[in-house]
Design a protein around this motif. Structure first.
Motif, PDB file in Angstrom:
ATOM      1  N   PRO A 128      -4.123  -2.014  -8.058  1.00 42.89           N
ATOM      2  CA  PRO A 128      -2.527  -2.707  -8.288  1.00 42.89           C
ATOM      3  C   PRO A 128      -2.359  -2.493  -7.162  1.00 42.89           C
ATOM      4  O   PRO A 128      -2.201  -3.672  -6.486  1.00 42.89           O
ATOM      5  CB  PRO A 128      -2.382  -1.273  -8.644  1.00 42.89           C
ATOM      6  CG  PRO A 128      -3.073  -0.176  -7.156  1.00 42.89           C
ATOM      7  CD  PRO A 128      -4.769  -1.102  -7.407  1.00 42.89           C
ATOM      8  N   GLU A 129      -0.851  -4.018  -7.371  1.00 43.26           N
ATOM      9  CA  GLU A 129       0.245  -3.818  -6.623  1.00 43.26           C
ATOM     10  C   GLU A 129       0.741  -3.656  -5.913  1.00 43.26           C
ATOM     11  O   GLU A 129       1.215  -4.021  -4.191  1.00 43.26           O
ATOM     12  CB  GLU A 129       1.148  -4.792  -7.102  1.00 43.26           C
ATOM     13  CG  GLU A 129       0.957  -5.720  -8.595  1.00 43.26           C
ATOM     14  CD  GLU A 129       1.543  -6.579  -9.746  1.00 43.26           C
ATOM     15  OE1 GLU A 129       2.774  -7.607  -9.025  1.00 43.26           O
ATOM     16  OE2 GLU A 129       2.189  -6.292 -11.084  1.00 43.26           O
ATOM     17  N   TYR A 130       1.261  -1.994  -5.998  1.00 43.19           N
ATOM     18  CA  TYR A 130       1.392  -0.994  -5.375  1.00 43.19           C
ATOM     19  C   TYR A 130       1.185   0.510  -4.865  1.00 43.19           C
ATOM     20  O   TYR A 130      -0.184   0.194  -5.988  1.00 43.19           O
ATOM     21  CB  TYR A 130       2.995  -0.517  -6.083  1.00 43.19           C
ATOM     22  CG  TYR A 130       4.063  -2.086  -5.906  1.00 43.19           C
ATOM     23  CD1 TYR A 130       4.485  -2.867  -4.930  1.00 43.19           C
ATOM     24  CD2 TYR A 130       4.267  -2.798  -6.908  1.00 43.19           C
ATOM     25  CE1 TYR A 130       4.901  -4.099  -4.253  1.00 43.19           C
ATOM     26  CE2 TYR A 130       4.856  -3.901  -6.729  1.00 43.19           C
ATOM     27  CZ  TYR A 130       5.647  -4.205  -5.754  1.00 43.19           C
ATOM     28  OH  TYR A 130       6.516  -5.623  -6.279  1.00 43.19           O
ATOM     29  N   GLY A 131       1.424   1.067  -4.047  1.00 40.17           N
ATOM     30  CA  GLY A 131       1.087   2.641  -3.787  1.00 40.17           C
ATOM     31  C   GLY A 131      -0.673   1.986  -2.485  1.00 40.17           C
ATOM     32  O   GLY A 131      -0.967   1.036  -2.615  1.00 40.17           O
ATOM     33  N   PRO A 132      -0.685   3.389  -2.483  1.00 37.66           N
ATOM     34  CA  PRO A 132      -2.076   3.895  -2.285  1.00 37.66           C
ATOM     35  C   PRO A 132      -3.232   2.809  -2.199  1.00 37.66           C
ATOM     36  O   PRO A 132      -3.798   1.798  -1.040  1.00 37.66           O
ATOM     37  CB  PRO A 132      -2.331   5.825  -2.184  1.00 37.66           C
ATOM     38  CG  PRO A 132      -0.288   5.746  -2.336  1.00 37.66           C
ATOM     39  CD  PRO A 132      -0.419   4.611  -2.916  1.00 37.66           C
ATOM     40  N   LEU A 133      -3.589   2.832  -3.340  1.00 39.98           N
ATOM     41  CA  LEU A 133      -5.029   2.348  -3.880  1.00 39.98           C
ATOM     42  C   LEU A 133      -4.715   0.616  -3.761  1.00 39.98           C
ATOM     43  O   LEU A 133      -5.794  -0.267  -4.023  1.00 39.98           O
ATOM     44  CB  LEU A 133      -5.239   2.063  -5.091  1.00 39.98           C
ATOM     45  CG  LEU A 133      -5.585   3.736  -5.061  1.00 39.98           C
ATOM     46  CD1 LEU A 133      -6.107   4.091  -7.151  1.00 39.98           C
ATOM     47  CD2 LEU A 133      -6.688   4.123  -4.538  1.00 39.98           C
ATOM     48  N   ALA A 134      -3.583   0.342  -3.161  1.00 42.49           N
ATOM     49  CA  ALA A 134      -3.799  -1.136  -3.081  1.00 42.49           C
ATOM     50  C   ALA A 134      -3.617  -1.857  -1.670  1.00 42.49           C
ATOM     51  O   ALA A 134      -3.672  -2.409  -1.480  1.00 42.49           O
ATOM     52  CB  ALA A 134      -1.854  -1.994  -3.325  1.00 42.49           C
ATOM     53  N   ALA A 135      -3.955  -0.948  -0.488  1.00 40.66           N
ATOM     54  CA  ALA A 135      -3.747  -1.235   0.764  1.00 40.66           C
ATOM     55  C   ALA A 135      -5.360  -1.632   1.219  1.00 40.66           C
ATOM     56  O   ALA A 135      -6.219  -0.892   0.485  1.00 40.66           O
ATOM     57  CB  ALA A 135      -3.843   0.668   0.883  1.00 40.66           C
ATOM     58  N   VAL A 136      -4.889  -1.967   1.589  1.00 35.53           N
ATOM     59  CA  VAL A 136      -6.546  -2.726   2.916  1.00 35.53           C
ATOM     60  C   VAL A 136      -6.015  -2.099   3.960  1.00 35.53           C
ATOM     61  O   VAL A 136      -4.930  -1.784   4.370  1.00 35.53           O
ATOM     62  CB  VAL A 136      -6.675  -3.942   2.904  1.00 35.53           C
ATOM     63  CG1 VAL A 136      -7.278  -4.751   1.732  1.00 35.53           C
ATOM     64  CG2 VAL A 136      -5.219  -4.904   3.503  1.00 35.53           C
ATOM     65  N   THR A 137      -7.039  -2.118   5.118  1.00 29.73           N
ATOM     66  CA  THR A 137      -6.837  -1.361   6.658  1.00 29.73           C
ATOM     67  C   THR A 137      -5.806  -2.268   7.118  1.00 29.73           C
ATOM     68  O   THR A 137      -5.900  -3.893   7.064  1.00 29.73           O
ATOM     69  CB  THR A 137      -7.938  -1.704   7.205  1.00 29.73           C
ATOM     70  OG1 THR A 137      -8.142  -2.576   7.218  1.00 29.73           O
ATOM     71  CG2 THR A 137      -8.990  -0.395   6.664  1.00 29.73           C
TER      72      THR A 137
END
Length: 621
Positions: A128-137
Motif C-alpha cells: 500500500p501507499e500509506y499506513g503501517p504496512l507501507a513501512a520499511v525500517t
C-alpha cells in the motif's frame, strides 16, 4: 509533497527549425526569477527557508558541510518537508582529504513477515501507499548519525539543536499545514498521528494554520534521548565518534526501538525490534560514467540513479547542441533515450545486496549504450520501448530471457490513458533535497524522503513511518530484481547527483519529484554542459517530463507517449511533437525544484541555484 500539474491536452502537429527556437529561448532566460546565490566560505541549500537557516547556523558554529547537511536533514524531517524522521536518507559525499566520492545507503529494509504472499493475501497487487504496512525500517536517524560520526566535526547535540528548537514549537508554513488539512481523514485512522497533526480536532479546520506554533512533544523527547545517549557516552570517556554511535544504538536497539516497534505493531504494522537492531547503514562505492570529460556520480541500482548515467551514455551518440535547446528534435531525442534507460531500470534494478546480481556493468557500458542509441527512431516515439539485454556486454547469458520476452510482449500494445491527478500525484511523489559545500572542500548531496504526510506515527516516538514498501513488486514478471522479501531494500527513486571535473567538484545537484528526479537532473546537467547556462538558469529552465516509464508508486502505471512541456514552448514545436506521436500536456513550471551548487574554479567561489517553485531556498557566505 507531490507536485500537482494542471495539464492541457494539445491535439496538433508540425515541423520546426531548431536553431531559431534555441536562439529565441536563450535570449529569454538571461533573467531568472530567483537570483543566483554566491558564496566563498560555504553554501547551504534545501527545501525550506528555515531548514536552510539551520544549516547556516551550524556553519556559523564552525561546522563543515557534513555537519550543516545533517542539521538541514534534521530540520526538514522535523518540519515534515515531505519526509519525517522515519524515512530514508541517500547521500553522495566528496571527501577532500581522500579525493573520493562516497555513497551513503541509509534506506530501510522490508520487515519480518513482509512477503508477496502476505500482501497478495490481502488482495493487493502492490504494497500500500500509506499506513503501517507501507513501512520499511527507518533509515534517516542512522544515516544522519553515520554521516556525522564519520565525516562531520561537531557533536550530535550541536547539530540537532535547531531541530530540537523546532520540535518545541515553530511557526508551521502553509505548505505543510494545508497538506495536513487535506489529508486529515486519512490521518484520523492512526491515533498517534491524529494527536500530533490535528490540534483542533472537531473544529472546521482541524490542522494547524499557517504561522501557528506547531509543537511535537513526543519527537522532542526522542531527540533528547539521542543527545542524552551521546552525552552520557562522552562522560564515560568515549570518543566523539563512539558517542554519536551510542545515540545510533539507542534508536535502533534501545528504548526508542522498543516503542517504535510497539507502536508499529499496535497499528497493524510488521516492524519488530529485531528488524531495527539488525538493520545497518551502508557506506558504498558510487557508480559513475564520463560525459565530455566530466565524471558523473550516482548511487547504485537500489536507486534509479544509474538510469541517468545510462541516458548520458546513449546521448553521447548525438549532437545535442546542434539540435538546439528544447527544439522538437532535442526533446524527442531526450525522451527516447530516457525511455530506453528507464525501461532497463524497470526490469533490472534492485537491491545489489540481495540475489540475483544486477547486470550493472553491462547496463553502464558505452558499447551497450551505442546499441541502444541505434534503436531510436528520429521521427517517431517508440511507445513500446522495452528493456534491452546488457548481459552480452558482461560476457554472460541473460538468465531472464523468458521473463524479458514476456515483459516486452506485455508492453507491445500500449493503451494510452489520461494523466489524471491521482496518477500525477503518485508519479511526482515528492521529497526534499539538501546541498552543502564548504571552503575546505567538503561537498554533500542528499535526497532524503519517506514518512511524508499523511504519515502513520509509530507510538510515542513522534516519528512518522516510511511509505517506501510500495516501490517493491510482488511478481518477478514485473522485475525479477525488485521482488519483495524481508531484509531487502526496495528500488527507490531517490537520487542525489555529484559531478567532478579534473578530479575536483564541478556540480552538486538533487531534486524532489519521484520518478521525474533523474529526468530533471539530466536536463539541468545538460543545460550547464551543453548550453552554457549558469546554475540558476539551469535549475529554472523548462524541462520535459516523460511518463512512459513505469511509476514507482501506487499501481506502477505507465503512459506511453505522454509528455509535459513548458507553457513557453512555441506552437510549431508542439505541432512537431504531435506529429512524432506524443500526447502533450503543458505546465507553467516543469523543472524541479532542483537545488544545486556549481563550483567556480576560476574565482574559487560557489554558485548556488534553487528552483523557482516550491519553497526551496539557500544561504551562502
Amino acid at each position: 509533497m507531490a507536485r500537482t500539474r494542471n495539464l492541457l491536452l494539445i491535439l496538433t502537429g508540425i515541423l520546426v527549425t531548431t536553431g531559431v527556437y534555441s536562439q529565441t529561448f536563450n535570449a529569454r532566460i538571461q533573467g531568472t526569477q530567483k537570483p543566483p546565490l554566491h558564496g566563498r566560505h560555504w553554501m547551504a541549500v534545501t527545501g525550506k527557508p528555515l531548514a536552510a537557516t539551520a544549516g547556516a547556523m551550524v556553519f556559523q558554529r564552525g561546522g563543515n558541510a557534513v555537519d550543516a547537511a545533517c542539521a538541514m536533514l534534521a530540520a526538514t524531517c522535523t518540519m515534515w518537508d515531505v519526509l519525517s524522521w522515519g524515512g530514508e536518507t541517500q547521500a553522495l559525499i566528496y571527501n577532500p582529504k581522500t579525493d573520493k566520492v562516497i555513497a551513503l545507503n541509509a534506506l530501510g529494509v522490508a520487515p519480518t513477515g513482509a512477503t508477496p504472499a502476505f500482501y497478495k493475501g490481502k488482495g493487493m497487487d502492490f504494497p500500500p501507499e500509506y499506513g503501517p504496512l507501507a513501512a520499511v525500517t527507518p533509515g534517516t536517524p542512522g544515516g544522519l548519525c553515520t554521516m556525522l560520526a564519520e565525516w562531520g566535526t561537531l557533536s550530535l547535540r550541536d547539530v540537532l539543536a535547531p531541530a530540537m528548537q523546532m520540535a518545541e514549537g515553530y511557526p508551521i508554513e502553509a505548505q505543510a499545514a494545508n497538506s495536513i488539512e487535506r489529508n486529515k481523514e486519512t490521518i484520523k485512522q492512526w491515533p498517534y498521528s491524529r494527536a500530533v497533526f490535528l490540534p483542533h480536532a472537531g473544529q472546521e479546520r482541524e490542522a494547524p494554520a499557517a504561522g501557528e506554533i506547531f509543537k511535537q512533544d513526543d519527537l522532542l523527547q526522542t531527540l533528547r534521548k539521542l543527545v542524552e545517549a551521546e552525552q552520557q557516552a562522552l562522560k564515560k570517556g568515549k570518543s566523539r565518534k563512539e558517542a554519536i554511535y551510542a545515540a545510533y544504538d539507542r534508536f535502533y536497539k534501545g528504548d526508542i526501538a522498543a516503542e517504535f516497534a510497539r507502536g508499529s505493531q499496535e497499528q497493524g504494522g510488521l516492524i519488530t525490534q529485531s528488524d531495527l537492531a539488525n538493520w545497518k547503514v551502508k557506506i558504498e562505492e558510487p557508480v559513475s560514467v564520463r560525459y565530455k570529460g566530466i565524471d558523473v556520480y550516482k548511487l547504485s541500482s537500489w536507486t534509479q540513479g544509474p538510469a541517468m548515467l545510462q541516458t548520458l551514455n546513449i546521448l553521447e551518440n548525438f549532437d545535442l547542441k546542434a539540435m538546439g535547446y528544447n527544439s522538437a528534435r532535442y526533446m524527442h531525442t531526450l525522451y527516447q533515450a530516457m525511455n530506453l534507460a528507464f525501461a532497463d531500470r524497470d526490469f533490472y534494478y534492485g537491491d545489489p545486496a540481495v540475489a540475483p546480481d544486477e547486470p550493472l556493468k553491462g547496463l553502464l557500458s558505452k558499447e551497450y549504450a551505442k546499441m541502444r542509441a541505434k534503436e531510436i527512431n528520429p521521427d517517431r516515439n517508440h511507445a513500446t520501448a522495452g528493456p534491452g539485454d546488457p548481459y552480452p556486454f558482461e560476457q554472460k547469458i541473460n538468465p531472464y530471457q523468458t521473463l524479458l520476452r514476456q515483459w516486452n510482449q506485455a508492453s507491445s500494445t500500449p493503451v494510452p490513458s489520461p494523466l489524471d491527478e491521482t496518477y500525477l500525484a503518485d508519479f511526482h511523489r515528492g521529497t526534499t533535497s539538501i546541498e552543502a559545500s564548504d571552503e575546505s572542500g567538503w561537498v554533500v548531496s542528499v535526497t532524503p524522503s519517506g514518512g511524508w504526510i499523511p504519515a502513520c506515527i509509530a507510538g510515542k516516538t513522534g516519528v512518522g513511518m516510511s511509505q517506501r514498501m510500495q516501490s517493491f513488486v510482488l511478481d518477478e514478471r514485473q522485475n525479477p530484481f525488485n521482488v519483495l522479501e524481508p531484509g531487502k531494500r526496495p528500488r527507490v527513486t531517490l537520487t542525489p547527483g555529484l559531478a567532478m571535473k579534473d578530479g575536483k567538484p564541478f556540480l552538486s545537484f538533487a531534486v524532489q519529484g519521484g520518478d521525474s528526479q533523474d529526468q530533471d537532473l539530466l536536463q539541468c546537467f545538460l543545460n550547464v554542459v551543453e548550453f552554457g547556462m549558469t546554475i540558476q538558469e539551469a535549475v529554472e529552465a523548462p524541462n520535459i517530463v516523460s511518463y512512459q516509464m513505469r511509476s514507482s508508486f501506487g499501481n506502477h502505471d505507465r503512459k506511453p507517449g505522454a509528455i509535459t512541456v513548458n507553457t513557453q514552448t512555441p506552437d510549431y514545436v508542439l505541432r512537431e511533437l504531435k506529429k512524432m506521436g506524443y500526447s502533450i500536456g503543458v505546465d507553467e513550471r516543469t523543472a524541479g525544484p532542483i537545488n544545486a551548487i556549481y563550483f567556480d574554479r576560476e574565482h574559487g567561489t560557489f554558485w548556488g541555484g534553487s528552483g523557482n517553485h516550491g519553497e526551496d531556498y539557500g544561504i551562502g557566505w
